[in-house]
Design a protein around this motif. Structure first.
Motif, PDB file in Angstrom:
ATOM      1  N   ALA A  13      40.185  47.515  61.841  1.00 29.90           N
ATOM      2  CA  ALA A  13      41.351  48.334  61.512  1.00 29.90           C
ATOM      3  C   ALA A  13      42.097  47.732  60.329  1.00 29.90           C
ATOM      4  CB  ALA A  13      42.274  48.419  62.722  1.00 29.90           C
ATOM      5  N   ARG A  14      42.632  48.608  59.495  1.00 34.81           N
ATOM      6  CA  ARG A  14      43.347  48.130  58.309  1.00 34.81           C
ATOM      7  C   ARG A  14      44.703  47.560  58.722  1.00 34.81           C
ATOM      8  NH1 ARG A  14      44.796  51.865  53.234  1.00 34.81           N
ATOM      9  NH2 ARG A  14      43.753  53.321  54.589  1.00 34.81           N
ATOM     10  N   GLN A  15      45.054  46.458  58.145  1.00 34.10           N
ATOM     11  CA  GLN A  15      46.337  45.850  58.428  1.00 34.10           C
ATOM     12  C   GLN A  15      47.446  46.647  57.741  1.00 34.10           C
ATOM     13  OE1 GLN A  15      46.640  43.218  60.471  1.00 34.10           O
ATOM     14  NE2 GLN A  15      44.440  43.255  60.775  1.00 34.10           N
ATOM     15  N   LYS A  16      48.640  46.604  58.292  1.00 38.72           N
ATOM     16  CA  LYS A  16      49.754  47.329  57.692  1.00 38.72           C
ATOM     17  C   LYS A  16      50.143  46.746  56.350  1.00 38.72           C
ATOM     18  CE  LYS A  16      51.895  48.929  61.960  1.00 38.72           C
ATOM     19  NZ  LYS A  16      53.095  48.876  62.788  1.00 38.72           N
ATOM     20  N   GLU A  17      50.063  45.446  56.232  1.00 37.19           N
ATOM     21  CA  GLU A  17      50.494  44.768  55.016  1.00 37.19           C
ATOM     22  C   GLU A  17      49.264  44.348  54.224  1.00 37.19           C
ATOM     23  OE1 GLU A  17      52.886  40.729  54.157  1.00 37.19           O
ATOM     24  OE2 GLU A  17      53.744  42.023  55.692  1.00 37.19           O
ATOM     25  N   GLU A  18      49.069  44.960  53.072  1.00 38.70           N
ATOM     26  CA  GLU A  18      47.920  44.626  52.241  1.00 38.70           C
ATOM     27  C   GLU A  18      48.345  43.625  51.175  1.00 38.70           C
ATOM     28  OE1 GLU A  18      46.119  48.041  50.609  1.00 38.70           O
ATOM     29  OE2 GLU A  18      45.831  49.004  52.562  1.00 38.70           O
ATOM     30  N   SER A  19      47.491  42.660  50.940  1.00 38.87           N
ATOM     31  CA  SER A  19      47.815  41.666  49.921  1.00 38.87           C
ATOM     32  C   SER A  19      47.464  42.223  48.551  1.00 38.87           C
ATOM     33  CB  SER A  19      47.057  40.367  50.172  1.00 38.87           C
ATOM     34  OG  SER A  19      45.673  40.608  50.094  1.00 38.87           O
ATOM     35  N   GLN A  20      48.327  42.004  47.598  1.00 34.79           N
ATOM     36  CA  GLN A  20      48.107  42.473  46.237  1.00 34.79           C
ATOM     37  C   GLN A  20      47.300  41.435  45.479  1.00 34.79           C
ATOM     38  OE1 GLN A  20      48.970  45.366  44.906  1.00 34.79           O
ATOM     39  NE2 GLN A  20      49.897  46.080  46.799  1.00 34.79           N
ATOM     40  N   ALA A  21      46.287  41.891  44.769  1.00 33.85           N
ATOM     41  CA  ALA A  21      45.462  40.989  43.977  1.00 33.85           C
ATOM     42  C   ALA A  21      46.243  40.574  42.736  1.00 33.85           C
ATOM     43  CB  ALA A  21      44.167  41.666  43.583  1.00 33.85           C
ATOM     44  N   LYS A  22      46.232  39.282  42.441  1.00 34.57           N
ATOM     45  CA  LYS A  22      46.930  38.789  41.260  1.00 34.57           C
ATOM     46  C   LYS A  22      46.032  38.948  40.040  1.00 34.57           C
ATOM     47  CE  LYS A  22      49.337  35.192  43.852  1.00 34.57           C
ATOM     48  NZ  LYS A  22      49.523  33.756  44.001  1.00 34.57           N
ATOM     49  N   PRO A  23      46.583  39.413  38.935  1.00 38.88           N
ATOM     50  CA  PRO A  23      45.758  39.480  37.724  1.00 38.88           C
ATOM     51  C   PRO A  23      45.473  38.070  37.216  1.00 38.88           C
ATOM     52  CG  PRO A  23      48.017  40.109  37.253  1.00 38.88           C
ATOM     53  CD  PRO A  23      47.926  39.932  38.729  1.00 38.88           C
ATOM     54  N   ILE A  24      44.250  37.860  36.756  1.00 34.32           N
ATOM     55  CA  ILE A  24      43.910  36.518  36.304  1.00 34.32           C
ATOM     56  C   ILE A  24      44.385  36.319  34.871  1.00 34.32           C
ATOM     57  CG2 ILE A  24      41.978  36.334  37.898  1.00 34.32           C
ATOM     58  CD1 ILE A  24      40.105  36.748  35.610  1.00 34.32           C
ATOM     59  N   THR A  25      44.638  35.094  34.553  1.00 31.44           N
ATOM     60  CA  THR A  25      45.192  34.762  33.239  1.00 31.44           C
ATOM     61  C   THR A  25      44.073  34.619  32.213  1.00 31.44           C
ATOM     62  OG1 THR A  25      45.082  32.394  33.670  1.00 31.44           O
ATOM     63  CG2 THR A  25      47.103  33.533  34.330  1.00 31.44           C
ATOM     64  N   ARG A  26      44.479  34.506  30.966  1.00 32.54           N
ATOM     65  CA  ARG A  26      43.513  34.351  29.876  1.00 32.54           C
ATOM     66  C   ARG A  26      42.717  33.056  30.043  1.00 32.54           C
ATOM     67  NH1 ARG A  26      42.451  35.892  24.601  1.00 32.54           N
ATOM     68  NH2 ARG A  26      41.969  34.178  23.184  1.00 32.54           N
ATOM     69  N   LYS A  27      43.391  31.992  30.477  1.00 37.18           N
ATOM     70  CA  LYS A  27      42.712  30.709  30.669  1.00 37.18           C
ATOM     71  C   LYS A  27      41.656  30.813  31.775  1.00 37.18           C
ATOM     72  CE  LYS A  27      43.707  25.826  31.160  1.00 37.18           C
ATOM     73  NZ  LYS A  27      44.730  24.800  31.295  1.00 37.18           N
ATOM     74  N   GLN A  28      41.964  31.552  32.835  1.00 37.37           N
ATOM     75  CA  GLN A  28      40.997  31.733  33.917  1.00 37.37           C
ATOM     76  C   GLN A  28      39.802  32.561  33.444  1.00 37.37           C
ATOM     77  OE1 GLN A  28      43.700  33.418  36.783  1.00 37.37           O
ATOM     78  NE2 GLN A  28      43.867  31.480  37.894  1.00 37.37           N
ATOM     79  N   TRP A  29      40.048  33.571  32.594  1.00 44.86           N
ATOM     80  CA  TRP A  29      38.945  34.356  32.030  1.00 44.86           C
ATOM     81  C   TRP A  29      38.026  33.471  31.202  1.00 44.86           C
ATOM     82  CZ3 TRP A  29      36.768  38.586  33.299  1.00 44.86           C
ATOM     83  CH2 TRP A  29      37.472  39.657  33.798  1.00 44.86           C
ATOM     84  N   ILE A  30      38.621  32.600  30.391  1.00 42.60           N
ATOM     85  CA  ILE A  30      37.825  31.717  29.534  1.00 42.60           C
ATOM     86  C   ILE A  30      36.980  30.772  30.384  1.00 42.60           C
ATOM     87  CG2 ILE A  30      37.978  29.847  27.844  1.00 42.60           C
ATOM     88  CD1 ILE A  30      40.435  31.330  26.686  1.00 42.60           C
ATOM     89  N   ASN A  31      37.569  30.216  31.433  1.00 38.25           N
ATOM     90  CA  ASN A  31      36.817  29.315  32.308  1.00 38.25           C
ATOM     91  C   ASN A  31      35.690  30.056  33.018  1.00 38.25           C
ATOM     92  OD1 ASN A  31      38.235  27.002  31.684  1.00 38.25           O
ATOM     93  ND2 ASN A  31      39.737  27.306  33.307  1.00 38.25           N
ATOM     94  N   ALA A  32      35.953  31.273  33.461  1.00 36.11           N
ATOM     95  CA  ALA A  32      34.907  32.062  34.126  1.00 36.11           C
ATOM     96  C   ALA A  32      33.777  32.378  33.147  1.00 36.11           C
ATOM     97  CB  ALA A  32      35.508  33.345  34.686  1.00 36.11           C
TER      98      ALA A  32
END
Length: 52
Positions: A13-32
């Motif tokens: 069952a879906r929880q009432k409170e859904e966690s919002q995904a954080k947008p990744i930063t430019r530095k995280q994109w570069i590392n990925a």
């Protein structure tokens, strides 16, 4: 009197409170991107050794 028993469907069952995904930063994109490029580079080397 009704008893609240655990059913299999309650786990899905879906929880009432859904966690919002954080947008990744430019530095995280570069590392990925670096990790992906290293993995591709190593896989090409391993593939060349195996299939030669």
């Amino acid at each position: 009197m009704l008893i609240k028993s655990f059913t299999v469907l309650q786990a899905f069952a879906r929880q009432k409170e859904e966690s919002q995904a954080k947008p990744i930063t430019r530095k995280q994109w570069i590392n990925a991107d670096r990790i992906v490029m290293i993995a591709l580079f190593l896989s090409v080397i391993v593939g060349a050794i195996l299939f030669s």
